[in-house]
Structures are given as C-alpha cells and as structure tokens.
Write an enzyme that holds these catalytic residues in place. Structure first.
Site, PDB file in Angstrom:
ATOM      1  N   ARG A 192       0.830  -1.204   0.000  1.00  0.00           N
ATOM      2  CA  ARG A 192       0.000   0.000   0.000  1.00  0.00           C
ATOM      3  C   ARG A 192       0.870   1.262   0.000  1.00  0.00           C
ATOM      4  NH1 ARG A 192      -4.629   2.001   4.442  1.00  0.00           N
ATOM      5  NH2 ARG A 192      -4.726   4.127   3.663  1.00  0.00           N
ATOM      6  N   CYS A 251     -18.863  -1.314   2.534  1.00  0.00           N
ATOM      7  CA  CYS A 251     -17.936  -0.241   2.884  1.00  0.00           C
ATOM      8  C   CYS A 251     -18.512   0.490   4.086  1.00  0.00           C
ATOM      9  CB  CYS A 251     -17.772   0.703   1.691  1.00  0.00           C
ATOM     10  SG  CYS A 251     -16.647   2.089   1.983  1.00  0.00           S
ATOM     11  N   HIS A 308     -16.708   4.467  -2.742  1.00  0.00           N
ATOM     12  CA  HIS A 308     -15.793   5.599  -2.544  1.00  0.00           C
ATOM     13  C   HIS A 308     -16.047   6.708  -3.567  1.00  0.00           C
ATOM     14  CE1 HIS A 308     -12.610   3.260   0.010  1.00  0.00           C
ATOM     15  NE2 HIS A 308     -13.815   3.288   0.538  1.00  0.00           N
ATOM     16  N   TYR A 332     -14.446  10.850  -0.100  1.00  0.00           N
ATOM     17  CA  TYR A 332     -13.486  10.496  -1.155  1.00  0.00           C
ATOM     18  C   TYR A 332     -13.607  11.381  -2.391  1.00  0.00           C
ATOM     19  CZ  TYR A 332     -11.838   6.346   1.292  1.00  0.00           C
ATOM     20  OH  TYR A 332     -11.254   5.508   2.198  1.00  0.00           O
ATOM     21  N   ASN A 345     -10.687  -3.946  -0.198  1.00  0.00           N
ATOM     22  CA  ASN A 345     -10.606  -2.826  -1.130  1.00  0.00           C
ATOM     23  C   ASN A 345      -9.759  -3.152  -2.351  1.00  0.00           C
ATOM     24  OD1 ASN A 345     -12.200  -0.688  -0.169  1.00  0.00           O
ATOM     25  ND2 ASN A 345     -10.720  -0.242   1.454  1.00  0.00           N
TER      26      ASN A 345
END
Length: 438
Positions: free
Chosen positions: A95, A170, A200, A253, A149
């Site tokens: 990540r 989510c 998102h 987001y 995700n």
C-alpha cells in the site's frame, strides 16, 4: 435456529476485533457457533495475536462461539454460511508503494483510487477469484460479504466472472449517516439517507429526517472539513456554493476529484522527508501499537485505539448486513450490488453503491426516484469507464485493457503519463501479477 459458521479471510487483520464485537452484540439474533479466522502463513503471528484476543472477548461476553485460527483456507470454508473477506495482498508495504509511486508524475497516490487503487485491484482480484472457486466447491450456498478494497472493483469482478453470491460493503455510507445525525443532533435511526454512485464515489441525493427533506439544511450547516471526512483523508472544507448549487452531498473520497490540487500537495508534503509519511506508513505505526495492545492477556475487549485505524462502524455494517440476510429482515442497507438498470446511464452489469432491500435473497437495489443530476453523474461515469477495463485486465491479465483503464482514470492527466505509470506499476508489483505475461 440453526447454528451459523462464519469464515473471515484476512483474520489476522487489526480490524478483526471489530467484527468479533459485532457478533457478540448480536448474539440474540445471530446463532453463530463457529468463527474461522483465516490468514496466510506470513500472517500467522498476527493471526495468533488477534485470534487470542477474539477468544478472550467471547469468553468475557460468555457467548458460546468457538474461534478457530488457521492457515488452511479450504478447510475453514467447508460448509460456511457466510464468508467475510478483509485481506490485503502485499500488506501495508504494498500500500505504501501504491501511495508513493504516482506522486513523481504529479498524480494522486491513494489506496483505492487512481494508479494506487488500480495496483491494489490488480493484485487482489486474482486472489479473490481463487477464493470464489473454493467457495463454489466447499460452501456453494454461502454469501460472500466483501470488505476487501477496492471493494467496488473486487465485487464487480466476482459478480461478472463467478456465480458466487457476493455483496460488497464499505463503512463510508454508515460513517456519513452517523456524521449527519451528529451535525443535526438527532438519532441516526430517525434519518433516511439516499445514496447512489460507486464505492468511494457515492453521492447523497437526499437526507430525510422523519419524512422531512433536510438535505439543503444539512448542506447549510456543514461548515468545517472535520465533520465530513475520514481518518485516511485530509480534512478540507467543502465549498458551500458548490454544494448548494448541486443539491447533493459528496462522500469524503470526492475530495480526490474535486480538490485534486490540494490533495496532491498534501500527499507530497506527507511523503517528503519532513512529513509524517503516507497514510500506509502512518497506519503501520498505528498497527504496531495496536498489536502490542492485543498481546496483553488482560485485554478482553476491542480497544478504543482501534478507532485511529480508520475502520469505524465496520462491525456495524458487516454484522448487521449478515443479520438482515439470515433473519430475512427486509431492511435497507447501502451496499455494492449489480446495477441492473438502477442508474440508467451506467452499464447494467457493472457494480454500483446503492440503498438496497436486504433479505434472504441478498441485496435488491431500490429504484431511483430521480436520476443523479448530470453534474454529479459525470465523475461517476468517468470512473466507471476506468473500472470496467480495470476489472477485465485484473481477471484476464490483459495489458491492453490495463492501459485503457489507466488512461481513462480522471486523475491521470494524459495517455503518455498513463503509460509511464502502468510500466512502473507492473515493475513494482510483478511478483503479485502472475496473470500478466512479462
């Protein structure tokens, strides 16, 4: 009531105490007798630590739930009623790379969107395809509740390329509803929030308080960034004139699309030698502290420090959804589900995030009374034009589709930059991208 067997893939996650707490709280409506926490061999130490905390939690609560810790996914899946996925291929190290490599091209680096989110999808979807093969063989009637995700893309891959019963989830919609209730100083149960869009990238079309439309009132009193943000997104105030003109409320987001310049500046500052590090690097420090807490044999409940991890309302979203399915509640939940014409200007077979009726059949999206305004729909369509080829690239190892996906993403400024980003993405992640031929 028949006994339920739950399997959590990614059981060594720091989020696991959240879902364990959720099952404990719903002991009267969910007859869970067994929870299998599954992880890979490299995650065994964390699995043991968090799993032992889970055992202490159920013992303290005096609930008759057996907690099993295993690295044998197939054995765990056998005869499961619900499978929850919450894994991260490559861990936080991957990540951190996702968040850093786009910055050198002046492109936002983020876990679930843009080039970083694409990298995560390419690593994750093949693993999910393998999991689905096991589900079809070992527990074909199970529901797959996907938290992994990028949830929308992963859920779309499962629904397009398998026949596993999959619902994507989510915590953002729940987080937003709780924020609205706090802002309005009312109970969340008194609000109905109408969500439509993508994971998102979901819009709130309307907010009703006991039947009264309070959308514009809510917009009017949303004055600071903190009230409408998340732990992993820098808090920046929304432009009130923009929200009033649009008449819809964006998810936190949306900042990546509506405040790209400021977010890019913030990310570069954080990633610099003088900064605090990318979000993944910050989370890594938080997780180190969490697992030290989890080791304490006197700890027998979810620690408050877990809130800093960014998973607020995870257990509420996941376990209440499972309960609604099992108990045939016919409740409304906001989930990721196949569009089937719900948002008319998106492909019928793509996955959207929408208010859905939840019962034993799964999730049925509620028809939109009015379509999203074109000003809100535009960014959704642009991102879906990235997501469709992204999913196909991830499943089939198609480099042309990968290039189209990268070039289509609205955060990528040009085809030339897209090509450079994709080359670097492949180089960084080649050990995890066996579906492609290099």
């Amino acid at each position: 009531m028949s006994k339920l067997k739950i399997t959590v893939i990614g059981g060594g996650s720091s989020y696991t105490p959240e879902i364990i707490e959720g099952f404990i709280k719903r002991r009267e409506e969910l007859p869970v007798s067994e929870i299998n926490l599954v992880d890979i061999e490299a995650g065994r130490e964390k699995l043991e630590i968090v799993g032992n905390l889970a055992k202490r939690m159920v013992k303290k609560a005096e609930v008759d739930i057996k907690i099993n810790l295993t690295t044998d996914r197939r054995e765990a899946l056998k005869d499961s009623d619900f499978v929850v996925t919450q894994f991260r291929v490559g861990g936080l190290e991957a990540r951190a790379k996702d968040e850093r490599f786009p910055l050198k091209y002046d492109v936002i680096g983020q876990e679930t969107t843009g080039p970083g989110g694409f990298a995560k999808a390419l690593r994750t979807i093949p693993v999910m395809m393998d999991i689905c093969k096991d589900i079809k063989e070992l527990c074909p009637n199970a529901f797959l509740i996907n938290f992994t995700n990028p949830s929308g893309l992963v859920t779309e891959a499962v629904n397009k390329f398998t026949d596993v019963k999959c619902i994507g989830l989510c915590n953002v919609p729940v987080h937003m509803k709780m924020n609205f209730a706090e802002i309005l100083e009312v109970s969340p149960e008194d609000l109905y929030v109408d969500f439509a869009g993508l994971n998102h990238l979901v819009w709130v079309k309307n907010v009703w308080l006991k039947g009264e439309d309070v959308t514009m009132k809510l917009i009017d009193i949303m004055t600071d960034g903190e009230t409408m943000s998340m732990k992993n997104i820098p808090p920046m105030p929304w432009d009130r004139d923009y929200l009033k003109a649009l008449g819809c409320i964006p998810s936190p987001y949306h900042r990546y699309y509506l405040m790209s310049d400021k977010l890019l500046e913030e990310e570069k500052k954080a990633a610099s030698p003088e900064g605090d590090g990318t979000r993944a690097e910050v989370v890594k420090k938080v997780e180190t502290r969490l697992f030290e807490l989890y080791k304490d044999e006197e700890l027998k409940e979810k620690p408050k420090e877990l809130e800093k991890r960014g998973g607020a309302y995870y257990s509420e979203a996941a376990v209440s959804l499972i309960s609604a399915i099992y108990n045939d509640k016919k409740e409304v939940h906001v989930v990721n589900v196949v569009n089937n014409g719900t948002i008319k200007d998106l492909p019928a077979d793509c996955v959207i995030e929408r208010n859905c009726l939840i019962d034993r059949r799964g999730a049925t999206p509620i028809t939109l009374k009015e379509e999203l305004p074109i000003e809100a729909l535009g960014v959704v369509q642009a991102v879906k034009a990235y997501e469709v080829p992204a999913v196909e690239a991830a499943v089939k190892g198609d480099k042309d589709k990968a290039f189209l996906a990268m070039a289509n993403h609205p955060l990528v400024p040009s085809v030339e930059v897209a090509k450079k980003l994709l080359e670097e993405l492949f180089e960084i992640n080649k050990d995890h991208l066996k579906q492609f031929k290099f």
